[in-house]
Design a protein around this motif. Structure first.
Motif, mmCIF file in Angstrom:
data_model
loop_
_atom_site.group_PDB
_atom_site.id
_atom_site.type_symbol
_atom_site.label_atom_id
_atom_site.label_comp_id
_atom_site.label_asym_id
_atom_site.label_seq_id
_atom_site.Cartn_x
_atom_site.Cartn_y
_atom_site.Cartn_z
ATOM 1 N N CYS A 99 0.862 -1.190 0.000
ATOM 2 C CA CYS A 99 0.000 0.000 0.000
ATOM 3 C C CYS A 99 0.895 1.236 0.000
ATOM 4 N N ILE A 100 0.632 2.183 -0.905
ATOM 5 C CA ILE A 100 1.461 3.386 -0.966
ATOM 6 C C ILE A 100 1.152 4.347 0.180
ATOM 7 N N GLY A 101 0.062 4.108 0.904
ATOM 8 C CA GLY A 101 -0.280 4.957 2.042
ATOM 9 C C GLY A 101 0.429 4.519 3.305
ATOM 10 N N CYS A 102 0.103 3.327 3.781
ATOM 11 C CA CYS A 102 0.642 2.851 5.056
ATOM 12 C C CYS A 102 1.906 2.007 4.898
ATOM 13 N N ARG A 103 2.249 1.650 3.645
ATOM 14 C CA ARG A 103 3.445 0.862 3.317
ATOM 15 C C ARG A 103 3.401 -0.566 3.857
ATOM 16 N N LYS A 104 2.212 -1.082 4.161
ATOM 17 C CA LYS A 104 2.084 -2.466 4.619
ATOM 18 C C LYS A 104 1.890 -3.390 3.429
ATOM 19 N N HIS A 105 2.418 -4.582 3.536
ATOM 20 C CA HIS A 105 2.279 -5.595 2.498
ATOM 21 C C HIS A 105 0.964 -6.343 2.712
ATOM 22 N N GLU A 106 0.181 -6.467 1.654
ATOM 23 C CA GLU A 106 -1.105 -7.170 1.710
ATOM 24 C C GLU A 106 -1.281 -7.970 0.436
ATOM 25 N N LEU A 107 -2.218 -8.893 0.464
ATOM 26 C CA LEU A 107 -2.584 -9.598 -0.753
ATOM 27 C C LEU A 107 -3.195 -8.597 -1.728
ATOM 28 N N ARG A 157 -6.203 -1.053 -6.938
ATOM 29 C CA ARG A 157 -5.209 -0.590 -7.901
ATOM 30 C C ARG A 157 -5.624 0.791 -8.390
ATOM 31 N N ILE A 158 -4.659 1.687 -8.498
ATOM 32 C CA ILE A 158 -4.916 3.026 -9.015
ATOM 33 C C ILE A 158 -3.958 3.284 -10.169
ATOM 34 N N VAL A 159 -4.389 4.097 -11.116
ATOM 35 C CA VAL A 159 -3.550 4.463 -12.258
ATOM 36 C C VAL A 159 -3.671 5.961 -12.515
ATOM 37 N N ALA A 160 -2.717 6.493 -13.263
ATOM 38 C CA ALA A 160 -2.717 7.906 -13.642
ATOM 39 C C ALA A 160 -3.192 8.030 -15.082
ATOM 40 N N GLN A 161 -4.079 8.984 -15.331
ATOM 41 C CA GLN A 161 -4.567 9.256 -16.683
ATOM 42 C C GLN A 161 -4.436 10.746 -16.960
ATOM 43 N N ASP A 162 -3.911 11.080 -18.144
ATOM 44 C CA ASP A 162 -3.791 12.484 -18.536
ATOM 45 C C ASP A 162 -5.163 13.032 -18.898
ATOM 46 N N CYS A 163 -5.482 14.208 -18.382
ATOM 47 C CA CYS A 163 -6.755 14.873 -18.672
ATOM 48 C C CYS A 163 -6.466 16.327 -19.015
ATOM 49 N N GLU A 164 -7.240 16.856 -19.940
ATOM 50 C CA GLU A 164 -7.118 18.264 -20.293
ATOM 51 C C GLU A 164 -8.227 19.053 -19.601
ATOM 52 N N THR A 165 -7.855 20.220 -19.118
ATOM 53 C CA THR A 165 -8.860 21.085 -18.511
ATOM 54 C C THR A 165 -9.395 22.026 -19.579
ATOM 55 N N GLY A 166 -10.390 22.770 -19.272
ATOM 56 C CA GLY A 166 -11.002 23.679 -20.238
ATOM 57 C C GLY A 166 -10.101 24.814 -20.673
ATOM 58 N N ARG A 184 -0.393 12.965 1.915
ATOM 59 C CA ARG A 184 0.528 13.721 2.760
ATOM 60 C C ARG A 184 1.987 13.392 2.428
ATOM 61 N N ARG A 185 2.267 12.124 2.146
ATOM 62 C CA ARG A 185 3.627 11.686 1.822
ATOM 63 C C ARG A 185 4.009 11.973 0.369
ATOM 64 N N ARG A 186 3.043 12.460 -0.420
ATOM 65 C CA ARG A 186 3.245 12.702 -1.860
ATOM 66 C C ARG A 186 3.657 11.417 -2.569
ATOM 67 N N ARG A 244 5.386 9.583 -6.989
ATOM 68 C CA ARG A 244 6.524 8.660 -6.992
ATOM 69 C C ARG A 244 6.123 7.265 -7.447
ATOM 70 N N ALA A 245 5.018 6.762 -6.922
ATOM 71 C CA ALA A 245 4.610 5.394 -7.246
ATOM 72 C C ALA A 245 4.192 5.249 -8.707
ATOM 73 N N LEU A 246 3.526 6.264 -9.231
ATOM 74 C CA LEU A 246 3.039 6.198 -10.603
ATOM 75 C C LEU A 246 3.996 6.844 -11.602
ATOM 76 N N ARG A 247 5.072 7.419 -11.101
ATOM 77 C CA ARG A 247 6.098 8.067 -11.934
ATOM 78 C C ARG A 247 5.520 9.161 -12.828
ATOM 79 N N VAL A 248 4.761 10.045 -12.196
ATOM 80 C CA VAL A 248 4.189 11.201 -12.888
ATOM 81 C C VAL A 248 4.512 12.457 -12.083
ATOM 82 N N SER A 249 4.457 13.589 -12.740
ATOM 83 C CA SER A 249 4.691 14.853 -12.053
ATOM 84 C C SER A 249 3.639 15.854 -12.492
ATOM 85 N N GLY A 250 3.648 16.991 -11.853
ATOM 86 C CA GLY A 250 2.658 18.009 -12.158
ATOM 87 C C GLY A 250 1.523 17.973 -11.161
ATOM 88 N N HIS A 251 0.445 18.649 -11.519
ATOM 89 C CA HIS A 251 -0.723 18.693 -10.641
ATOM 90 C C HIS A 251 -1.475 17.364 -10.724
#
Length: 110
Positions: free
Chosen positions: A22-30, A36-45, A80-82, A86-93
């Protein structure tokens, strides 16, 4: 011929369920206990791009994924840990509103 049981198979050859961190608490779980979370690029208006962090409960979305306990405590800790960038290897807002909404709705239906 003799029958082979799991006791006779070496530990490094046994097939076990995948374990993720878990990227939050850093505990190992099944993996089945984590979201699972992923990053997707989105355009704003206004023409700028934002990276949306979205839930992937079916584990089918393309791209690099990260794992999180589906509770708000781990979400806040990861924020809080940002850890998302890091986990998804993305930057920006990073926009986590879709993830927050998913976790709120999940708790309402539990």
């Amino acid at each position: 011929m003799f029958e082979r049981t799991t006791e006779q198979v070496p530990a490094h050859r046994r097939r076990e369920a995948p374990v993720r961190t878990c990227i939050g608490c850093r505990k190992h779980e099944l993996a089945v206990d984590l979201l699972r979370i992923v990053a997707q690029d989105c355009e704003t208006g206004d023409g700028s791009e934002v990276v949306a962090i979205v839930p992937d409960p079916r584990r089918r979305l393309p791209g690099r994924g990260a794992w999180l306990h589906p509770v708000s405590v781990c979400l806040r800790t990861a924020e809080r840990r940002r850890a998302f960038g890091r986990a998804l290897r993305v930057s920006g807002h990073l926009d986590i509103s879709a993830l927050e909404k998913y976790l709120e709705n999940r708790h309402e239906h539990s």
